[in-house]
Design a protein around this motif. Sequence first.
Motif: not given
Ligand code: ZN
Length: 72
Positions: A8, A11, A30, A33
């Motif tokens: 990702c 994050c 993801c 998040c």
């Molecule tokens: Zn993420």
Amino acid sequence: MPLYEYACRDCGAKFEVLQRMGADGTGVACPKCGGQQVAKQLSTFASTVASSGSTMPCGASSASACGNSGFS
Ligand SMILES: [Zn+2]
């Protein structure tokens, strides 16, 4: 069906997704998040093959000995 690894961009989480061969990251989000800015990483399978030459991923010397019927 191969397992693809994604990272990702938001994050930094890494996760794996089962996808059809040749699929892109469209629609992959993801799990941490929910972000969709993800980058496909080299798959575990691909890196294993690259690092072990002609040896099959399972360590056997041929696909039949490996018990692997294909990647479809
Ligand atoms: Zn993420």
